[in-house]
Write a protein that holds these residues in place. Structure first.
Motif, PDB file in Angstrom:
ATOM      1  N   ARG A   1      16.911  38.366  29.714  1.00 22.09           N
ATOM      2  CA  ARG A   1      16.098  38.079  28.534  1.00 22.09           C
ATOM      3  C   ARG A   1      16.770  38.484  27.218  1.00 22.09           C
ATOM      4  N   ASN A   2      17.434  39.614  27.183  1.00 21.79           N
ATOM      5  CA  ASN A   2      17.976  40.145  25.930  1.00 21.79           C
ATOM      6  C   ASN A   2      19.472  39.880  25.746  1.00 21.79           C
ATOM      7  N   GLU A   3      20.038  39.058  26.617  1.00 24.31           N
ATOM      8  CA  GLU A   3      21.467  38.755  26.500  1.00 24.31           C
ATOM      9  C   GLU A   3      21.685  37.574  25.554  1.00 24.31           C
ATOM     10  N   HIS A   4      22.907  37.437  25.077  1.00 25.00           N
ATOM     11  CA  HIS A   4      23.244  36.341  24.164  1.00 25.00           C
ATOM     12  C   HIS A   4      23.099  35.001  24.897  1.00 25.00           C
TER      13      HIS A   4
ATOM     14  N   TRP B   1      10.550  32.069  29.243  1.00 29.29           N
ATOM     15  CA  TRP B   1      11.003  32.545  27.930  1.00 29.29           C
ATOM     16  C   TRP B   1      10.293  31.808  26.808  1.00 29.29           C
ATOM     17  N   THR B   2      10.496  32.293  25.582  1.00 29.88           N
ATOM     18  CA  THR B   2       9.915  31.623  24.431  1.00 29.88           C
ATOM     19  C   THR B   2      10.577  30.270  24.227  1.00 29.88           C
TER      20      THR B   2
ATOM     21  N   GLN C   1      14.080  30.640  22.578  1.00 31.99           N
ATOM     22  CA  GLN C   1      15.096  31.172  23.482  1.00 31.99           C
ATOM     23  C   GLN C   1      15.474  30.139  24.534  1.00 31.99           C
TER      24      GLN C   1
ATOM     25  N   GLU D   1      13.826  38.376  33.389  1.00 30.16           N
ATOM     26  CA  GLU D   1      13.767  39.705  32.781  1.00 30.16           C
ATOM     27  C   GLU D   1      15.157  40.309  32.647  1.00 30.16           C
TER      28      GLU D   1
END
Length: 331
Positions: free
Chosen positions: A121-124, A147-148, A151, A118
Motif C-alpha cells: 500500500r505505501n510503496e511507490h 486501494w483508492t 492509487q 496491505e
C-alpha cells in the motif's frame, strides 16, 4: 481442466494418502491447490466403481509416460545455445525459464488480496507495478480494488507502460519484503507488464472501476488509452468469435451460468448464442431468460467473467480465434 478432471485428481490424491498427496501439492500452483482442496472437502463418499475408474485412468497414463531427461531446464539451455547462439538463446531462455528466476515472488500468489494490498500500500507505484506484473491478472485486479481510485490508477498506468522488470526495481522493496524478494539480485529482465497486461487487469476489475481507470489513462496519454482499449476483451466481444468457437464455448458453460451471464448481454449477442444452439435448447434458454426476475449486477458480471476465463482457456487450446480489426488475434 474441467470439473470432472478436478474431481478425478481429488479422488486420486485421496487414494494416495496424506504423505504422498502432500508431496504432490508442493508442485502445484496456489489456485490448483485451492480448487483441489475444496473438491476433496466436498467428496464425502465416492462409489468404489468411480475410484477404480480413476485408478485405471491413472495407471494407463502412467504407463505412457517416461522421463527422457533428468534436468529439463539445463537441457533446454544447452540445446538453444547450440542451435541459436548465446545471445539469441538467452533472449528466449529469459521467457521460457523466467518462473525459476522470480521464485521469490511466487509466495505472493499464496497470499490473499487483502494481505498483498496491505503489504504494498505505501510503496511507490512504479515499484508496485513491477511486483504486481509477476502475479496473475485476476489476483492483481482483486488487489487494486482494495486501494483508492488514485492509487489504483497510478499503478495501472505504470503497468501499461512497463517495459520489462529490472532487478533494481525490486531491490527497493528488500527491506519491506526481504523474505519474499530474496534473490532479487539474480533476476533477469522479464517481459512483463505492458498494454496487454493492463488491459487484462482492467477487464477483471468490473465496469465501475474500468471507466475510471481508462479516463485517468486517457487524460495522461490518449494514445496509450486507445491501445489499452484495443486490447481489452469484454463480454460483448463474444460477437467477434465465429460460430464454431461459440459452439465450443457453449459446451463448457452450465445452463444456469449462461442464463445469468446473458441477462446483461446485448440483443445481438443473445441472438448469436441462440443461433448456435439446437432449436429446443435455444427455446428453453429464451424461456429461462424471460422468466428470470431481476438479478444483481454483481452476479451477472461474475458469471460473465467466468465465461471470459473459459474463452481464454479455449483460445490457448486453439479452439477459439478472436477476430478484431480484420486480423485474427489470440486473446
Amino acid at each position: 481442466m474441467d470439473d470432472k478432471g478436478v474431481e478425478d485428481a481429488a479422488i486420486l490424491l485421496m487414494c494416495l494418502g496424506e504423505e504422498e498427496a502432500s508431496e504432490v501439492f508442493k508442485h502445484l500452483q496456489p489456485k490448483e491447490v485451492q480448487k483441489l482442496g475444496e473438491t476433496i472437502a466436498k467428496l464425502k463418499v465416492v462409489p468404489r466403481a468411480r475410484v477404480d475408474d480413476v485408478l485405471g485412468q491413472f495407471d494407463k497414463v502412467a504407463d505412457q509416460q517416461s522421463m527422457l531427461v533428468s534436468d529439463t531446464d539445463e537441457y533446454v539451455r544447452q540445446v538453444l545455445r547450440k542451435a541459436l547462439g548465446e545471445d539469441k538463446a538467452n533472449l528466449l531462455l529469459d521467457r521460457i525459464l523466467q518462473g525459476s528466476d522470480v521464485s521469490s515472488i511466487e509466495s505472493l500468489k499464496w497470499m490473499d488480496p487483502g494481505s498483498v494490498a496491505e503489504l504494498l500500500r505505501n510503496e511507490h507505484p512504479q515499484i508496485v507495478a513491477a511486483i504486481l506484473a509477476h502475479l496473475d491478472f485476476d489476483q492483481v485486479a482483486s488487489v487494486l480494488k482494495l486501494w483508492t481510485e488514485r492509487q489504483r490508477n497510478e499503478v495501472l498506468i505504470r503497468i501499461a507502460t512497463l517495459d520489462g522488470v529490472q532487478p533494481t526495481a525490486l531491490k527497493d522493496l528488500n527491506e519491506v519484503m526481504s523474505q519474499i524478494l530474496a534473490g532479487g539480485d539474480r533476476m533477469k529482465k522479464s517481459s512483463l507488464g505492458g498494454v496487454k497486461a493492463a488491459a487484462e487487469i482492467i477487464n477483471m476489475m468490473g465496469s465501475a472501476t474500468e471507466a475510471s481507470a481508462l479516463d485517468y489513462i486517457r487524460e495522461l496519454d490518449s494514445d496509450l488509452a486507445q491501445k489499452v482499449m484495443d486490447n481489452m476483451f469484454t463480454f460483448d466481444d463474444l460477437e467477434k468469435i465465429d460460430d464454431k468457437g461459440i459452439q465450443s464455448l457453449l459446451k463448457e458453460v452450465q445452463s444456469e451460468s449462461l442464463v445469468l451471464a446473458l441477462k446483461g448481454a446485448n440483443p445481438d449477442l443473445r441472438e448469436k448464442i441462440f443461433r448456435n444452439m439446437s432449436s429446443r435448447a435455444a427455446e428453453t434458454l429464451r424461456e429461462d431468460l424471460d422468466s428470470r426476475g431481476p438479478v444483481r449486477l454483481s452476479e451477472v458480471e461474475a458469471e460473465q467473467k467466468e465465461m471470459l476465463k473459459i474463452v481464454r482457456r479455449l483460445v490457448d487450446e486453439g479452439q477459439i480465434v478472436l477476430a478484431t480489426g480484420g486480423d485474427d488475434q489470440f486473446l
